[in-house]
Motif scaffolding. Structure first.
Motif, mmCIF file in Angstrom:
data_model
loop_
_atom_site.group_PDB
_atom_site.id
_atom_site.type_symbol
_atom_site.label_atom_id
_atom_site.label_comp_id
_atom_site.label_asym_id
_atom_site.label_seq_id
_atom_site.Cartn_x
_atom_site.Cartn_y
_atom_site.Cartn_z
ATOM 1 N N SER A 156 0.798 -1.237 0.024
ATOM 2 C CA SER A 156 0.010 0.105 -0.017
ATOM 3 C C SER A 156 0.852 1.353 -0.025
ATOM 4 N N ALA A 157 1.982 1.396 0.690
ATOM 5 C CA ALA A 157 2.761 2.187 0.728
ATOM 6 C C ALA A 157 3.357 2.737 -0.685
ATOM 7 N N VAL A 158 4.081 1.397 -1.107
ATOM 8 C CA VAL A 158 4.584 1.723 -2.577
ATOM 9 C C VAL A 158 3.795 2.011 -3.631
ATOM 10 N N ASN A 159 2.420 1.451 -3.387
ATOM 11 C CA ASN A 159 1.518 1.876 -4.285
ATOM 12 C C ASN A 159 1.181 3.553 -4.319
ATOM 13 N N MET A 160 1.109 3.884 -3.277
ATOM 14 C CA MET A 160 0.843 5.371 -3.194
ATOM 15 C C MET A 160 2.257 6.443 -3.492
ATOM 16 N N ALA A 161 3.424 5.690 -3.207
ATOM 17 C CA ALA A 161 4.352 6.237 -3.626
ATOM 18 C C ALA A 161 4.685 6.231 -5.200
ATOM 19 N N ASN A 162 4.204 5.378 -5.748
ATOM 20 C CA ASN A 162 4.014 4.859 -7.368
ATOM 21 C C ASN A 162 3.429 6.166 -8.001
ATOM 22 N N ALA A 206 -3.084 -2.558 5.348
ATOM 23 C CA ALA A 206 -3.320 -1.586 4.174
ATOM 24 C C ALA A 206 -3.680 -0.339 4.617
ATOM 25 N N SER A 207 -4.710 -0.070 5.470
ATOM 26 C CA SER A 207 -5.189 0.964 5.900
ATOM 27 C C SER A 207 -4.249 1.788 6.783
ATOM 28 N N ILE A 208 -3.542 1.187 7.473
ATOM 29 C CA ILE A 208 -2.573 1.882 8.392
ATOM 30 C C ILE A 208 -1.378 2.266 7.703
ATOM 31 N N SER A 209 -1.011 1.631 6.657
ATOM 32 C CA SER A 209 -0.021 1.901 5.435
ATOM 33 C C SER A 209 -0.336 3.128 4.789
ATOM 34 N N VAL A 210 -1.607 3.340 4.290
ATOM 35 C CA VAL A 210 -2.044 4.369 3.819
ATOM 36 C C VAL A 210 -2.237 5.726 4.459
ATOM 37 N N LEU A 211 -2.541 5.409 5.590
ATOM 38 C CA LEU A 211 -2.592 6.667 6.640
ATOM 39 C C LEU A 211 -1.449 7.046 6.841
ATOM 40 N N VAL A 212 -0.252 6.285 7.206
ATOM 41 C CA VAL A 212 1.083 6.531 7.500
ATOM 42 C C VAL A 212 1.828 7.272 6.256
ATOM 43 N N THR A 213 1.483 6.627 5.068
ATOM 44 C CA THR A 213 2.165 7.291 4.002
ATOM 45 C C THR A 213 1.750 8.460 3.653
ATOM 46 N N GLY A 214 0.358 8.707 3.714
ATOM 47 C CA GLY A 214 -0.196 10.102 3.595
ATOM 48 C C GLY A 214 0.244 11.037 4.631
ATOM 49 N N GLU A 215 0.493 11.061 5.592
ATOM 50 C CA GLU A 215 0.981 11.761 6.490
ATOM 51 C C GLU A 215 2.385 12.110 6.076
ATOM 52 N N LEU A 216 3.425 10.905 5.796
ATOM 53 C CA LEU A 216 4.644 11.229 5.330
ATOM 54 C C LEU A 216 4.768 12.107 4.301
ATOM 55 N N PHE A 217 3.834 12.065 3.289
ATOM 56 C CA PHE A 217 3.962 12.942 2.123
ATOM 57 C C PHE A 217 3.450 14.169 2.662
ATOM 58 N N ASP A 218 2.667 14.380 3.385
ATOM 59 C CA ASP A 218 2.403 15.690 3.831
ATOM 60 C C ASP A 218 3.261 16.434 4.674
ATOM 61 N N ARG A 219 4.252 15.662 5.255
ATOM 62 C CA ARG A 219 5.510 16.123 5.806
ATOM 63 C C ARG A 219 6.618 16.326 4.914
ATOM 64 N N GLY A 220 6.518 15.886 3.558
ATOM 65 C CA GLY A 220 7.476 16.226 2.795
ATOM 66 C C GLY A 220 8.622 15.211 2.045
ATOM 67 N N VAL A 221 8.069 14.020 2.761
ATOM 68 C CA VAL A 221 9.051 12.699 2.400
ATOM 69 C C VAL A 221 8.843 12.518 0.809
ATOM 70 N N SER A 222 9.695 12.115 0.458
ATOM 71 C CA SER A 222 9.743 11.828 -0.977
ATOM 72 C C SER A 222 9.322 10.398 -1.175
ATOM 73 N N PRO A 223 8.750 9.942 -2.569
ATOM 74 C CA PRO A 223 8.152 8.746 -2.876
ATOM 75 C C PRO A 223 9.427 7.781 -2.843
ATOM 76 N N ASN A 224 10.555 7.967 -3.048
ATOM 77 C CA ASN A 224 11.682 7.125 -3.214
ATOM 78 C C ASN A 224 12.118 6.910 -1.700
ATOM 79 N N ALA A 225 11.722 7.750 -0.865
ATOM 80 C CA ALA A 225 12.395 7.473 0.531
ATOM 81 C C ALA A 225 11.128 6.543 0.995
ATOM 82 N N ILE A 226 9.804 6.765 0.805
ATOM 83 C CA ILE A 226 8.925 5.924 1.289
ATOM 84 C C ILE A 226 9.041 4.169 0.669
ATOM 85 N N CYS A 227 9.571 4.188 -0.443
ATOM 86 C CA CYS A 227 9.612 3.046 -0.847
ATOM 87 C C CYS A 227 10.903 2.042 -0.334
ATOM 88 N N LEU A 228 11.762 3.096 0.160
ATOM 89 C CA LEU A 228 12.760 2.156 0.870
ATOM 90 C C LEU A 228 12.280 1.541 2.355
#
Length: 164
Positions: A16-22, A142-164
């Protein structure tokens, strides 16, 4: 069977995190078409092909026993994880698409073989409950992952960093 069920839970967190980062990568790193829609379309094509073909290849070379199914789960988890790392380091669109196709293909192997292990080896009296638990854990993760990934995006984390 707990480990089999937890494999989907783990995949729910990762996929779910990778899909959002994609999606973000299609828009900002490798954009073709309006707002990366062309890249996203290519990504969906490659992911679909990988998701269909990879389990078929595994089926050709593995028996239907539990040992081979567990090997399929282990190898799919490792290969999907490694290809997720390649996604995060993609220097160009071609590498991005191919690594995502591989990642999706081995995610599909994980889904297929974990489900078949449950269906084949769980007593019919509890099969429905175990299958529901399996899918429910995936949805929660998947829901937890999407929530956390969205928050990371809001904080400026790049998609590349999320995939790591």
């Amino acid at each position: 069977f707990l480990m089999t069920t937890l494999s989907k839970f783990n995949f729910g967190l990762i996929v779910s995190a990778v899909n959002m980062a994609n999606v973000r990568s299609c828009q900002r790193i490798f954009p073709t078409g309006k707002d990366g829609s062309g890249t996203l379309g290519m990504l969906y094509i490659v992911v679909g092909i990988g998701s269909v073909i990879t389990p078929m290849i595994y089926q050709k070379y593995l028996s239907s026993g539990i040992v081979d199914s567990e090997r399929a789960l282990t190898s799919s988890f490792l290969i999907a994880g490694l290809s997720g790392l390649v996604v995060s380091w993609s220097p160009n669109l071609t590498v991005f698409l191919i690594s995502n196709g591989i990642r999706a293909g081995f995610s599909s192997v994980n889904w297929t073989y974990s489900s078949s292990i449950i269906q084949e080896f769980v007593d019919n009296k509890v099969l429905g409950r175990v299958s529901a638990w399996d899918f429910g854990l995936f949805e929660v993760s998947a829901s937890i992952s999407v929530l956390v990934t969205g928050e990371l995006f809001d904080r400026g984390v790049s998609p590349n960093a999320i995939c790591l």
